[in-house]
Design an enzyme around this catalytic site. Structure first.
Site, PDB file in Angstrom:
ATOM      1  N   HIS A  64      18.783  -1.175  -3.942  1.00 39.67           N
ATOM      2  CA  HIS A  64      18.333  -2.063  -5.017  1.00 39.67           C
ATOM      3  C   HIS A  64      19.389  -1.999  -6.112  1.00 39.67           C
ATOM      4  CE1 HIS A  64      14.275  -2.484  -3.275  1.00 39.67           C
ATOM      5  NE2 HIS A  64      14.468  -1.235  -2.872  1.00 39.67           N
ATOM      6  N   ARG A  66      19.493  -4.216  -8.748  1.00 36.86           N
ATOM      7  CA  ARG A  66      18.850  -4.584 -10.028  1.00 36.86           C
ATOM      8  C   ARG A  66      19.460  -5.767 -10.763  1.00 36.86           C
ATOM      9  NH1 ARG A  66      14.649  -2.018  -8.214  1.00 36.86           N
ATOM     10  NH2 ARG A  66      14.527   0.217  -8.617  1.00 36.86           N
ATOM     11  N   ASN A  96      14.492  -8.042  -4.513  1.00 36.54           N
ATOM     12  CA  ASN A  96      13.465  -7.964  -5.567  1.00 36.54           C
ATOM     13  C   ASN A  96      14.104  -7.815  -6.943  1.00 36.54           C
ATOM     14  OD1 ASN A  96      14.290  -5.315  -4.987  1.00 36.54           O
ATOM     15  ND2 ASN A  96      12.325  -4.436  -5.528  1.00 36.54           N
ATOM     16  N   ASP A 154      10.904  -6.675   0.343  1.00 37.31           N
ATOM     17  CA  ASP A 154      10.812  -5.241   0.038  1.00 37.31           C
ATOM     18  C   ASP A 154      10.439  -4.970  -1.408  1.00 37.31           C
ATOM     19  OD1 ASP A 154      11.282  -2.401   0.901  1.00 37.31           O
ATOM     20  OD2 ASP A 154      12.568  -2.521  -0.856  1.00 37.31           O
ATOM     21  N   HIS A 181       8.472  -3.799   4.272  1.00 35.50           N
ATOM     22  CA  HIS A 181       8.007  -2.593   3.583  1.00 35.50           C
ATOM     23  C   HIS A 181       6.544  -2.450   3.991  1.00 35.50           C
ATOM     24  CE1 HIS A 181       7.290  -0.473  -0.512  1.00 35.50           C
ATOM     25  NE2 HIS A 181       6.115  -0.562   0.057  1.00 35.50           N
ATOM     26  N   HIS A 234      12.255   2.193   5.500  1.00 37.21           N
ATOM     27  CA  HIS A 234      11.875   3.538   5.035  1.00 37.21           C
ATOM     28  C   HIS A 234      10.591   4.090   5.664  1.00 37.21           C
ATOM     29  CE1 HIS A 234       9.525   0.916   2.487  1.00 37.21           C
ATOM     30  NE2 HIS A 234      10.510   0.679   1.645  1.00 37.21           N
ATOM     31  N   ASN A 280       7.947   5.288  -3.172  1.00 39.22           N
ATOM     32  CA  ASN A 280       7.098   4.506  -2.293  1.00 39.22           C
ATOM     33  C   ASN A 280       7.930   4.025  -1.111  1.00 39.22           C
ATOM     34  OD1 ASN A 280       5.086   3.071  -1.161  1.00 39.22           O
ATOM     35  ND2 ASN A 280       4.921   1.536  -2.770  1.00 39.22           N
ATOM     36  N   ASP A 307      17.452   3.494   0.277  1.00 37.41           N
ATOM     37  CA  ASP A 307      16.465   2.908  -0.645  1.00 37.41           C
ATOM     38  C   ASP A 307      16.844   3.238  -2.099  1.00 37.41           C
ATOM     39  OD1 ASP A 307      14.302   1.531  -1.635  1.00 37.41           O
ATOM     40  OD2 ASP A 307      12.788   2.950  -0.944  1.00 37.41           O
ATOM     41  N   HIS A 311      16.355   3.694 -11.866  1.00 32.30           N
ATOM     42  CA  HIS A 311      15.402   3.479 -12.956  1.00 32.30           C
ATOM     43  C   HIS A 311      15.938   4.138 -14.213  1.00 32.30           C
ATOM     44  CE1 HIS A 311      12.233   1.647 -10.638  1.00 32.30           C
ATOM     45  NE2 HIS A 311      12.301   2.612  -9.743  1.00 32.30           N
TER      46      HIS A 311
END
Lengths: 426, 324
Positions: A64, A66, A96, A154, A181, A234, A280, A307, A311
Site C-alpha cells: 500500500h 498511499r 485502496n 484489498d 482479501h 495474506h 488485518n 502487505d 500509518h
C-alpha cells in the site's frame, strides 16, 4: 548506460535451478550472461560480489503506497525507495487509495509517479469494483491497458458472491488474477485481533479464524465455477491452508500469499495492547503459524508478500480499538526471511528467493524473477551473513509502524539494480 | 512515602500477586470504619490532586471513587468526556498530558476501550487507577467483591464462586476470575455459549451452560448485568427468554443444597438476570458490596500514594474526631 559486471558472487536463480559461484554481466539494462570468466565489456563498472549472494530482484505482490490520498504517510516514490532498500525491484500497489485506483487515469498516475521516482518498479493493481464499493465492476480492460497487472478490492473483502463470480469470469479475457482479501464481514465485525485466549484475556473483540476460511472456500468454489485465477491475499489460518491445498490438488487456478509477520508472530504479540501488532488479518495462533510455514515450504502458498501498510505515528499512538490495522514491511522482509525461514532451516536460500522473486513474477505474469540472458537486469546483491538491528528511524519509508523494531536480523542488502541501473544505494 | 507496595498503577488484578491483593483487602479493613463516623474524613491524602477521568457513563463507580477520595481529604476534579479519542478530536494521551501539566497526582480512568488505562499509565508520571477499561478489567470491583466474600465467609480459599451471565463483555468477570483464582477460590462461569469468550477455560475456570448446574455447585453466585444491547446484536434471542433459562430465581435457589450468597456488581436488571426476591432476599450482599467499594478504593488510593500498610490504622486517626 554503463555495463555492469558482478564478479565471484554466489548466483542463485531459481528460474534456472542455478546456485553457483559465477560472474553476471549486464549490458543495456539486460542480463548479457551468467558464467565464469566472462570478462568485462569496455567501461564496465566491476562489482566485487565475493561472499555475497546475487539473485533476481525481490518482487512484492502486495503493498500500500498511499498515493494519492495519504502522501503524509507514504508516496509512490518513498515506497519505491523503501522497496529498493529492502532488495525489491518491483512492487504491486493496491488500489485502496483516495480516490480509489478504479479507472485508467488513476492507474496511469501511479505509473507516472513510479517512473519519476526511478527506484523499484511499481505495478498498479486496479480495483475490482468502482470506488471499492462492492457493487459495479471497474473497467478491467482499461485498467490493464493503462498498466494494471491484477485487480483487487484489498482492504475490504468482496462481499457479494455474485460480484466475485463476475470479476473472476470477466478477468479471464485479460488473463489477470483477481486478488481477494478474504474475510466474512459479519463474523469479523468490529474485531481488532485474533479471537482466542489472548483476546479473551485482553478483553479485545476477536476476529475468528473461520472469518477468513469461509471466504477462502467461497472464492475457491467461484474459481472452479468460472475458470478464473483467484489470488488469495495474506493467508493467515490453518483452515485456509487446508482449503488451498485441496483446491491445488484438484488443479484449480489458485495462488496464495503469506506475509513475513504471519510467518513469524502470533497473537501473543498483541500483549500490552501493542498497536504495532494490530493487523488485518490478525496475527493468529502458533498452530496457524506452523501450518503457514509448512504450506510455504511445500508451495501450497506460493509467495511471500509484505502487505506493506504505512500509518502515521499518531494513528498507532492510541487506544488499541482505535488504531488502524497494518505494518510496514518492505525493509524487513528479506531480513526476516533469512533469519526466521532460512536461519531456522525451514527453507533453503534458493527456496526463499523463489518465494520472494521467481514465484511472484510467475503468479502475476511480471517480468523479472530470473537471470536468464535477455531478461531485464533486475537484481539484488546481499550479504546473508551480516547481522543488523531494525531501526525504524532509518527506514526509507515515510512510516515507522513495525513490531520488529530492535530485532536483530540477518542479511544486509548491498545493492539493488533495476533495468541495469543501481537504485540502492543511491 | 517512597516505598511502593503496588507499583505505580492499579490496572488490573491479573498482574497482581496474591500478597498484593491480600494487602489491599487488609488495608481496606481500617478504612471501613471511617465511613461509619459522624465526620467521615481523615487527612491522609491532604494536598493530593486526583482527576476522575470518565469517558463512559458511570454513577456508582464514579461516586464511590469520589467519596473515597474526599474521605481521604484529596482534592478531586471530575472530567466527563464522551466517546473515544477519534470521536472527541483530542487524543487520550493529549488529554492526560494536559491534565498532568496542571500538576496532578493520580488519575482514575474509566474508558470504553480495553487497554486504555495501561496506555495512559505508560505515558504519564501520575498514578493511574483503572475504573473499568472496555471489556478488560475493573479491578476495584473485583477487590470489593473479594472483600465482601471474605466478610461473609471469613476466607476466600476453597470457596466455590460462579460468575453468571455475559462473560464475553464483562470486565467484572475478568477481574473476579483473576482475584478469586489468586486467592485460592474455585471459579466457574455460567451463561449461554454465545456470551462465553473463546478459550475462557484456559484461564483456569469451569464452564457451566445451565444455571441449575452452577447453583448445585457454588457457594456464591456473582450475577452480572445483562445489557439490552446484547439482544439487538444477536447474542441472545430475548431478555424474556434469558430470564426463563438463566435467571437467578428463588425457585432455582430453593433447589440448591445450601444457601448461596448472591453478589451483583450493579446496576441490576430486575426480572432479567436476577429476580427481585433474590436481590432483596436474606442471602443478597449487594448493598454490602457497595459499602465495601468505598473502603477498597480508599485502600487503593492510600497504597498507591505510598502509604505504608501497617500505618493504615494510624492514618485514619482517632475515631469520631475531625482530623483537619
Amino acid at each position: 548506460m554503463r555495463p555492469l559486471v558482478f564478479t565471484g558472487g554466489r548466483v542463485i536463480d531459481p528460474s534456472q535451478g542455478l546456485d553457483t559461484v559465477a560472474d553476471v554481466v549486464v549490458i543495456e539494462g539486460r542480463i548479457a550472461g551468467v558464467g565464469r570468466g566472462l570478462g568485462a565489456p569496455d567501461g564496465a563498472e566491476i562489482v566485487d560480489a565475493r561472499g555475497a549472494v546475487l539473485a533476481p530482484g525481490l518482487i512484492d505482490l502486495h503493498v500500500h503506497l498511499r498515493e494519492p490520498g495519504r502522501e503524509d504517510v507514504e508516496t509512490v516514490a518513498t515506497g519505491a525507495r523503501a522497496a529498493a532498500a529492502g532488495g525489491f525491484t518491483a512492487v504491486c500497489a493496491m488500489p485502496n487509495t483516495d480516490p480509489v485506483t478504479d479507472n485508467q487515469a488513476a492507474v496511469g498516475f501511479i505509473v507516472k509517479q513510479a517512473a519519476a521516482a526511478g527506484a523499484a518498479r511499481v505495478y498498479p493493481i486496479g480495483a475490482i469494483s468502482l470506488g471499492q464499493q462492492g457493487k459495479q465492476l471497474a473497467e478491467f480492460g482499461e485498467l490493464v491497458g493503462a498498466g494494471a497487472v491484477a485487480v483487487s478490492d484489498d482492504g475490504k473483502p468482496v462481499v457479494s458472491s455474485h460480484l466475485m463470480r463476475m470479476a473472476l469470469a470477466y478477468a479471464r479475457t485479460f488473463d489477470i488474477p483477481v486478488a481477494d482479501h478474504c474475510e466474512d464481514p459479519t463474523l469479523a465485525a468490529n474485531g481488532v485481533m485474533h479471537e482466542g485466549v489472548v483476546s479473551t484475556r485482553l478483553g479485545l473483540r476477536g476476529i475468528p479464524a473461520a472469518a477468513e476460511a469461509i471466504m477462502v472456500a467461497r472464492d475457491l468454489m467461484l474459481a472452479e465455477l468460472t475458470g478464473g485465477h483467484i489470488h488469495l491475499c495474506h493467508i493467515s489460518t490453518r483452515q485456509s491452508v487446508e482449503l488451498i491445498r485441496r483446491a491445488k490438488d484438484r488443479g484449480l487456478r489458485v495462488s496464495a500469499e503469506v506475509t513475513p509477520h504471519h510467518l513469524t508472530l502470533t497473537h501473543e504479540a498483541c500483549e500490552g495492547y501493542n498497536t504495532n501488532a494490530k493487523m488485518n488479518p490478525p496475527l493468529r495462533e502458533p498452530e496457524d503459524v506452523e501450518a503457514l510455514r509448512q504450506a510455504l515450504k511445500e508451495g501450497v502458498i506460493d509467495v511471500i508478500a509484505t502487505d506493506h501498510a504505512p500509518h502515521h505515528y499518531d494513528a498507532k499512538e492510541r487506544e488499541f480499538d482505535d488504531a488502524p490495522f497494518g505494518i510496514v514491511g518492505l525493509e524487513t522482509a528479506l531480513g526476516l526471511g533469512l533469519s526466521e525461514l532460512v536461519g531456522t532451516g525451514l527453507l533453503s536460500l534458493p527456496e526463499l528467493i523463489e518465494r520472494m522473486s521467481t514465484a511472484p513474477a510467475r503468479v502475476f505474469h511480471l517480468p523479472g524473477g530470473t537471470l536468464r540472458p535477455g531478461s531485464p537486469a533486475d537484481l539484488v546483491l546481499f550479504d546473508p551473513g551480516t547481522r543488523w538491528q531494525v531501526d525504524p528511524s532509518r527506514f526509507f519509508s515515510k512510516s515507522r509502524n513495525t513490531p520488529f523494531a530492535g530485532r536483530e536480523l540477518a542479511g544486509r542488502v548491498m545493492r539493488t539494480v533495476v533495468g541495469g541501473c543501481t537504485v540502492y544505494p543511491v | 512515602m517512597s516505598e511502593r507496595f503496588l507499583g505505580k498503577d492499579l490496572l488490573g488484578l491479573e498482574p497482581l500477586t496474591a500478597d498484593q491483593i491480600r494487602l489491599i483487602l487488609d488495608t481496606a479493613e481500617p478504612f471501613k470504619e471511617v465511613s461509619e463516623r459522624a465526620i467521615k474524613k481523615v487527612p491522609t491524602l491532604r494536598g493530593q490532586t486526583i482527576v476522575n477521568l470518565f469517558f463512559e457513563a458511570s454513577t456508582r463507580t464514579r461516586i464511590s471513587f469520589e467519596f473515597a477520595e474526599k474521605r481521604l481529604s484529596a482534592d478531586t476534579v471530575n472530567v466527563a468526556a464522551s466517546g473515544s479519542s477519534v470521536e472527541k478530536g483530542e487524543t487520550l494521551v493529549d488529554t492526560a498530558r494536559n491534565l498532568e501539566a496542571m500538576r496532578i497526582d493520580m488519575v482514575v480512568i474509566r474508558h470504553p476501550s480495553s487497554g486504555a488505562a495501561q496506555f495512559l499509565a505508560e505515558r504519564i508520571r501520575s498514578n493511574v487507577i483503572n475504573a473499568g477499561d472496555g471489556t478488560h478489567e475493573h479491578p476495584t470491583q473485583g477487590l470489593l467483591d473479594l472483600l465482601t466474600l471474605r466478610d461473609r465467609f471469613g476466607r476466600i480459599e476453597g470457596l466455590k464462586v460462579c460468575i453468571c451471565g455475559d462473560i464475553l463483555h464483562s470486565r467484572v468477570a475478568r477481574s473476579n476470575i483473576w482475584g478469586l483464582l489468586k486467592l485460592g477460590a474455585e471459579v466457574a462461569v455460567c451463561g449461554p455459549a454465545s456470551l462465553m469468550p473463546l478459550g475462557i477455560e484456559q484461564l483456569g475456570v469451569t464452564v457451566f451452560h445451565r444455571i441449575e448446574d452452577a447453583i448445585q455447585w457454588a457457594d456464591a453466585l456473582n450475577v452480572l448485568r445483562l445489557q439490552l444491547e446484547r439482544m439487538h446484536a444477536g447474542f441472545i434471542p430475548s431478555l424474556r427468554e434469558y430470564n426463563r433459562v438463566f435467571g437467578v430465581t428463588v425457585e432455582r435457589l430453593e433447589r440448591a443444597p445450601k444457601d448461596l450468597v448472591i453478589l451483583h456488581p450493579g446496576p441490576m436488571n430486575r426480572g432479567v438476570e436476577i429476580d427481585s426476591r433474590v436481590a432483596d432476599g436474606p442471602h443478597s450482599v449487594i448493598l454490602h458490596q457497595v459499602t465495601n467499594g468505598v473502603a477498597v478504593r480508599m485502600a487503593v488510593l492510600y497504597l498507591l500514594a505510598g502509604g505504608r500498610p501497617e500505618m493504615a490504622e494510624a492514618a485514619k486517626g482517632p475515631g469520631g474526631e475531625a482530623n483537619e
